[in-house]
Design an enzyme around this catalytic site. Structure first.
Site, PDB file in Angstrom:
ATOM      1  N   SER A  99       0.864  -1.187   0.000  1.00 46.21           N
ATOM      2  CA  SER A  99       0.000   0.000   0.000  1.00 46.21           C
ATOM      3  C   SER A  99       0.896   1.230   0.000  1.00 46.21           C
ATOM      4  CB  SER A  99      -0.905   0.009   1.233  1.00 46.21           C
ATOM      5  OG  SER A  99      -1.799  -1.077   1.201  1.00 46.21           O
ATOM      6  N   LYS A 174      -7.275   1.776  -2.565  1.00 50.34           N
ATOM      7  CA  LYS A 174      -6.814   1.301  -1.254  1.00 50.34           C
ATOM      8  C   LYS A 174      -6.795   2.443  -0.238  1.00 50.34           C
ATOM      9  CE  LYS A 174      -5.239  -1.247   2.016  1.00 50.34           C
ATOM     10  NZ  LYS A 174      -3.965  -1.969   2.023  1.00 50.34           N
ATOM     11  N   LYS A 242       0.612   5.422   8.386  1.00 45.29           N
ATOM     12  CA  LYS A 242       1.218   5.719   7.082  1.00 45.29           C
ATOM     13  C   LYS A 242       0.146   5.865   6.009  1.00 45.29           C
ATOM     14  CE  LYS A 242       2.221   2.406   4.583  1.00 45.29           C
ATOM     15  NZ  LYS A 242       1.576   1.600   3.494  1.00 45.29           N
TER      16      LYS A 242
END
Length: 303
Positions: A99, A174, A242
């Site tokens: 990701s 995502k 993150k």
């Protein structure tokens, strides 16, 4: 693409290792590389092959899969003289299950094509449990013909697999997924603290909530973990931090305002800053407890 094809799998972490093992079980020839050699040994014990370098792992591979934490990590394993692009055979598929930032995914896809490699950004959702059970949700960006060639590989690790657009699109979807998941975990955490404050039978409460409009996969998968205060990581809070950075940065670039997303991103950041980054993202609950003045909450480290 038959099940005799050779796959190089780079990044054997919490989700990467079970994914690689499932590919081995599906009949693929899987060669794994990881900075921690004990993870490679686990893949070998499950029927795979180990490599001591990226170059060794990708030599002869028809498919290269990367599953590493962040944008810089992906760039580090695919670019440069020691990277996968320099050693992969022309025509190989590169599937990035990490990701990362959508703009980085698009840029690295261009670099891959220049090296004669076919790129797909294919981040996954479902956590450790989804990886173990091979039921991950996979959102894929890239060329439709390359997606078709990759489907037998993706079907071995996922259940819901959708081509969502050109390179970078998988990472954009995502990012949206991570926004929804974080907001859901935060709301679930607040609901449990609220229920506990009134002495409600929380097991019964979550059961009935799960059967109504408040029901969700987040409630199903994270509700009991919160009740049990079991924050063994299936997906580390630091990684979700993150990801929320990716969401807020990409939204700013697009000129999109995400008021709830910005608040949840700060709550995730606060929980990580309090020392809980190595815990499961359901540990957002601990942040809610702190805000509610629960003095018994102390920083933990994941075992």
């Amino acid at each position: 693409m038959s099940n005799t094809k050779n796959i190089a799998f780079i990044g054997l972490g919490i989700m990467g290792l079970p994914m690689a093992i499932n590919l081995t079980k599906a009949g693929f020839n899987v060669t794994g590389y990881n900075r921690s050699p004990e993870k490679v040994a686990e893949l070998v014990a499950a029927g795979g092959t180990g490599a001591t370098s990226i170059a060794e792992a990708v030599a002869g591979a028809d498919v290269i899969i990367t599953m590493v934490p962040d944008s810089a990590d992906v760039e580090g394993v695919v670019s440069g003289e020691a990277g996968a692009f320099a050693h992969a055979k022309v025509g190989a598929l590169w599937i990035d299950n990490s990701s990362i930032r959508p703009d980085v995914a698009a840029r690295l896809s261009n670099e891959a094509r220049a090296a004669g490699i076919r790129p797909l950004d294919a981040p996954v959702s479902g956590g450790e449990a989804g990886a173990i059970d091979a039921v991950l949700s996979i959102m894929v960006g890239g060329d439709s013909a390359d997606f078709a060639d990759a489907e037998p590989v993706l079907n071995a690790v996922g259940k819901t697999i959708v081509h969502v657009g050109p390179s970078g699109s998988g990472q954009t979807v995502k990012a949206a997924n991570q926004l929804i998941v974080a907001a859901n975990i935060q709301a679930l955490s607040e609901a449990v603290v609220f229920l506990e404050a009134y002495g409600v039978d929380t097991d019964a409460a979550l059961k009935v909530l799960g059967g109504g409009l408040a029901g969700s996969k987040v409630l199903d998968q994270k509700g009991q973990k919160i009740l049990d205060r079991n924050f063994e990581p299936g997906f580390r809070l630091a990684l979700h931090h993150k990801d929320m950075g990716i969401v807020t940065s990409a939204a700013r670039e697009a000129g999109v305002i995400l008021p709830l997303g910005a608040i949840v991103a700060q709550l995730v950041a606060s929980t990580v800053a309090s020392g809980d980054g190595a815990l499961d993202h359901s540990a957002l609950f601990r942040g809610v407890e702190r805000l509610s003045g629960k003095s018994e909450v102390a920083a933990l480290s994941a075992s």
